[in-house]
Structures are given as structure tokens and as C-alpha cells.
Write an enzyme that holds these catalytic residues in place. Structure first.
Site, PDB file in Angstrom:
ATOM      1  N   ASP A 182       0.813  -1.214   0.000  1.00  0.00           N
ATOM      2  CA  ASP A 182       0.000   0.000   0.000  1.00  0.00           C
ATOM      3  C   ASP A 182       0.850   1.269   0.000  1.00  0.00           C
ATOM      4  OD1 ASP A 182      -2.814   1.327   0.800  1.00  0.00           O
ATOM      5  OD2 ASP A 182      -1.256   2.169   2.087  1.00  0.00           O
ATOM      6  N   ALA A 210      -4.495   2.811  -0.643  1.00  0.00           N
ATOM      7  CA  ALA A 210      -4.258   2.217  -1.962  1.00  0.00           C
ATOM      8  C   ALA A 210      -4.831   0.808  -2.039  1.00  0.00           C
ATOM      9  CB  ALA A 210      -2.761   2.208  -2.268  1.00  0.00           C
ATOM     10  N   ASP A 211      -4.639   0.022  -0.991  1.00  0.00           N
ATOM     11  CA  ASP A 211      -5.180  -1.344  -0.964  1.00  0.00           C
ATOM     12  C   ASP A 211      -6.700  -1.337  -1.111  1.00  0.00           C
ATOM     13  OD1 ASP A 211      -2.980  -3.053  -0.764  1.00  0.00           O
ATOM     14  OD2 ASP A 211      -2.829  -2.793   1.402  1.00  0.00           O
ATOM     15  N   ILE A 212      -7.355  -0.501  -0.328  1.00  0.00           N
ATOM     16  CA  ILE A 212      -8.819  -0.488  -0.340  1.00  0.00           C
ATOM     17  C   ILE A 212      -9.341   0.021  -1.680  1.00  0.00           C
ATOM     18  CG2 ILE A 212     -10.865   0.529   0.734  1.00  0.00           C
ATOM     19  CD1 ILE A 212      -9.301   0.466   3.397  1.00  0.00           C
TER      20      ILE A 212
END
Length: 436
Positions: A182, A210-212
């Protein structure tokens, strides 16, 4: 092999033989459709770790899809052992991170490096509507279970891939083989230069943005592909890059730089003011003035309509340039007002504003409770744990269940029997071979 599954909202569920839902009539003679969850009947096979793909598949599960999580025999998803952890009854670590992203799923252990494990994965993929993975690019291809092979044996399959920089077979990146978490997405997209900060050190935003975002976009891509399959009869590959997903979140910086060729300083962009945090006598609030119509409302609310004729404050960018002078007026108005009083006055005047909550405030917030945005999991190791709920609300779909994330390999027998028709002897042989 079963006939291909269709979206629950379209043709009948061919897997169970259910007939198309019939229209019913209520006492007023109005048509009503008996509905389930939007993705009832959709089967999803995942090879996932950590956050990005697990978020996407969890939301698919919330929507009614049967999500089967393929995990390594030893350890499983790395989130199971990522700190903070507590030991389970078997002494193995139980990571809090795993609880955040894996409700309502099934777990099957499978050695994907074993020829028999690869064969089984292919068989499962023939029964799936969606495969979702977030391994390094080309890993699944090297195992012989990537999109090219799976789409050959199941042309209706939708294959979602999340990686740092995308897959070569879609749009190759010169960074394609680089590992990424992320923080890498946030760093490379410029997001770490956006927060207000002391000094020149870029700042990590402090959560898995960023991951979500990758999970949201993967979910969006999968649903689009399911809809498109209704027309074409064919699946497709969805390629989500963490760098791309993060860059989109920085879109205002991109547009501003393109137009002005100047890099904005950290914090709020120089497009308007007041737009930020302010201190009342008992804590912080935010005030958001965007547009001259709201600026006029704000000046009226604080009893200073004369500010609208001050040339320093003629538009948002000028107000931003003269923010110190403007803040003197705002701070004076807030000095003897509580947050509650100030917010009530601003809202009555049509000015967007709010309190600044910290995490404990969310557990006491009436909106969070009313919108069911905290979901309680009853975990055997961690006990009652509240996690973020599902933000997608629908008129005729109840809130998703809060089924505890699965134990490693908990559904081996169930899935192999239900999906592939295997009997106990066949499943036992796979256990002896250490394939599952």
C-alpha cells in the site's frame, strides 16, 4: 461439467435448477419481485493475501456470492499471522488483520505447486464465475493456472488480478516485476506529498488507502464483467494496478499541475477558503466553503457580510492567498462558541461543516449506528470484534451477515464435495498426498 451460471438478476440459477423468480401481486395489485442478494448463485474462487483482493472478495460475499478462498496448507493467507496476533487454542497465531477482510467466506487449503493441486484448481475454476488473485504478476501463469489457461477451459470465467503495476498481457509496465505494498502506491502516485506536515518529509496517510481503492476497483470491474457476460456470453480479465488506483485518487493534483505547471503546497489545494479545520472553544470542527454562493452564506452566518466586498476575498483562490487575514475573522467568531453551537449555526445557514471525529467517536456516533457501519464478529480467539460494515445499502437487500472468517481449510470437504462431487475416499486421498 455444469452449465455456466448467470447473474441472479437475469436468467435462472442453472446450478440449482431454480426457476426464474415469478412476479407476485400484493393486496394492492402491485407487481413485486421476490429477490435475494444481488450475487446469489455466483461462485468466486480467490488466491489472495493481506488486504486488496480480500476486501474485494469480502464485498462479493456480502452481496451473496459464494467465495472460496484458496490458501496454502501451512499458514494460509499471510494476514492470519500479521501482527497484532493472539494464539489460538491450537497455539497458532490469529491475526486481527484477517478479521477485517474475510467475513462470509469459505477456506480451502490447496498446494498450488503440486501437480494434483493445480489440476484441482482448474477443476474448481470450471465451476466458478470469478477467479480473483493478488499475487505477483505472472505467478499464476507460471503455475499453469493463469488467465490464458483458465479461460481456455472456462470461456465464461471472469479473472480479476490486483498487483502493484499491472499485468503484461494487458498494458505492460516497466515496473511490472517490482513488489508493492500500500505505501508504495501512495508514494509513487504523489499522495504522500498531499497531507499538511512539518518539514519536507513525505507523509504516509496512515491507513490502507491504496489497498482499499484496489479492492473497490476490482469489485467494480468484476461486476461490470458479469453484466457484460450477459450480453457476450464470455468472460474477461480485469487488471488492477495499485499505482493506477492511487493516481486516480490524486486526480485534483494532476489537473491543477497540468493547468498551472505549479506543484501545490501540502494540504488543501489553493482553490478555495475557508476549507479546513478550525478550533471552537471545546474542540475542532471543519468548515467547507466551496463556491461563491456558499461564501456569501458563510459571511452572513458569522455576522460579517462586509467580507464579501473585501477585494482580498473576492474568490476562493484569493481567500486562500490571504488565509491568515481571513482566519483572524473566523477564529474571533469561534472563540466563545462550542462546537455544537457553531455547527448548528453554520448548518442553519447552509454551510457544510462537521465535527472532527477520532476513532473512539465513531463508536458513539448516531449516524454510524443508524447506518449499521460497525459490524460485530464473534471470533473464538479475539472475542467480540467490531469491524467496518458494508457501505453499499440497497432498498430491498438486508444488511450482510457477520459470519466469522473461516478457519484455515475449514471447508475442504464441503467445497470439494459440492463443487466437484468428490466422495470421502477421494478427499481422504488428497489429504494423504498433502495436496489439501
Amino acid at each position: 461439467m455444469r452449465r455456466p451460471a448467470h447473474l441472479a438478476s437475469a436468467l435462472c440459477n442453472e446450478r440449482t435448477g431454480d426457476k426464474m423468480e415469478e412476479a407476485l401481486h400484493d393486496s394492492r395489485g402491485e407487481d413485486k419481485i421476490r429477490v435475494g442478494r444481488p450475487l446469489d448463485g455466483i461462485r468466486v474462487l480467490t488466491v489472495e493475501n493481506f488486504i486488496a483482493a480480500p476486501f474485494a472478495s469480502m464485498w462479493l460475499a456480502d452481496a451473496g456470492a459464494e467465495v472460496v478462498k484458496i490458501e496454502a496448507r501451512e499458514g494460509g493467507d499471510f494476514a492470519r499471522s500479521t501482527s497484532p496476533v493472539r494464539p489460538g487454542a491450537d497455539g497458532k497465531p490469529s491475526g486481527l488483520a484477517f478479521l477485517r477482510t474475510n467475513r462470509n467466506k469459505k477456506s480451502v487449503t490447496l498446494d498450488l505447486k503440486h501437480a494434483e493441486g493445480q489440476r484441482l484448481f482448474k477443476e474448481l475454476a470450471t465451476q466458478a464465475d470469478v477467479v480473483l488473485e493478488n499475487l505477483r504478476p505472472n505467478v499464476m501463469d507460471r503455475l499453469g493456472i493463469g488467465y490464458a489457461e483458465l479461460s481456455r477451459i472456462n470461456p465464461r470465467l471472469i479473472y480479476g488480478a490486483i498487483s502493484g503495476f499491472g499485468h503484461d498481457d494487458i498494458l505492460p509496465s516497466p515496473y511490472g516485476d517490482f513488489p508493492a505494498f500500500d505505501i508504495v502506491g501512495q508514494a509513487m502516485s504523489g499522495l504522500m506529498y498531499r497531507p499538511e506536515r512539518t518539514g519536507d518529509r513525505p507523509t504516509y496517510l496512515g491507513f490502507s488507502l491504496a489497498d482499499i481503492e484496489c479492492g473497490v476497483l476490482a469489485l467494480y470491474g468484476v461486476v461490470l464483467a458479469l453484466l457484460h457476460r450477459q450480453t457476450t456470453g464470455k468472460g474477461k480479465k480485469i487488471d488492477i494496478s495499485m499505482y493506477d488506483a492511487s493516481l486516480v485518487l490524486n486526480e485534483i493534483s494532476v489537473a491543477m499541475y497540468s493547468a498551472t505547471k505549479r506543484t501545490a503546497p501540502p494540504g488543501v489545494h489553493a482553490v478555495t477558503a475557508p476549507f479546513g479545520t478550525y478550533r471552537a472553544k471545546d474542540g475542532y470542527i471543519v468548515i467547507a466553503v466551496l463556491g461563491e454562493h456558499i461564501w456569501k452564506r458563510f459571511a452572513d452566518v458569522i455576522g460579517r457580510p462586509d467580507l464579501t466586498s473585501d477585494p482580498r476575498f473576492a474568490d476562493g483562490m484569493l481567500r486562500k492567498q490571504h488565509l491568515d487575514a481571513l482566519n483572524v475573522e473566523i477564529d474571533a467568531w469561534l472563540a466563545d462558541r462550542s462546537r455544537e453551537t457553531a455547527l448548528a449555526t453554520l448548518r442553519a445557514g447552509g454551510v457544510p461543516c462537521s465535527t472532527v471525529n477520532d476513532v473512539p467517536d465513531l463508536f458513539e456516533c448516531p449516524h454510524v449506528a443508524a447506518r449499521k457501519m460497525l459490524m460485530t464478529l464473534d471470533d473464538p480467539v479475539w472475542g467480540h470484534i467490531e469491524v467496518a460494515g458494508n457501505p453499499v445499502k440497497m432498498s430491498d437487500v438486508p444488511e450482510p451477515e457477520a459470519k466469522t472468517p473461516p478457519k484455515l481449510g475449514e471447508h475442504n470437504s464441503n467445497v470439494l464435495h459440492e463443487w466437484l462431487g468428490m466422495n470421502e475416499d477421494e478427499i481422504g486421498r488428497l489429504e494423504e498426498l498433502k495436496v489439501i
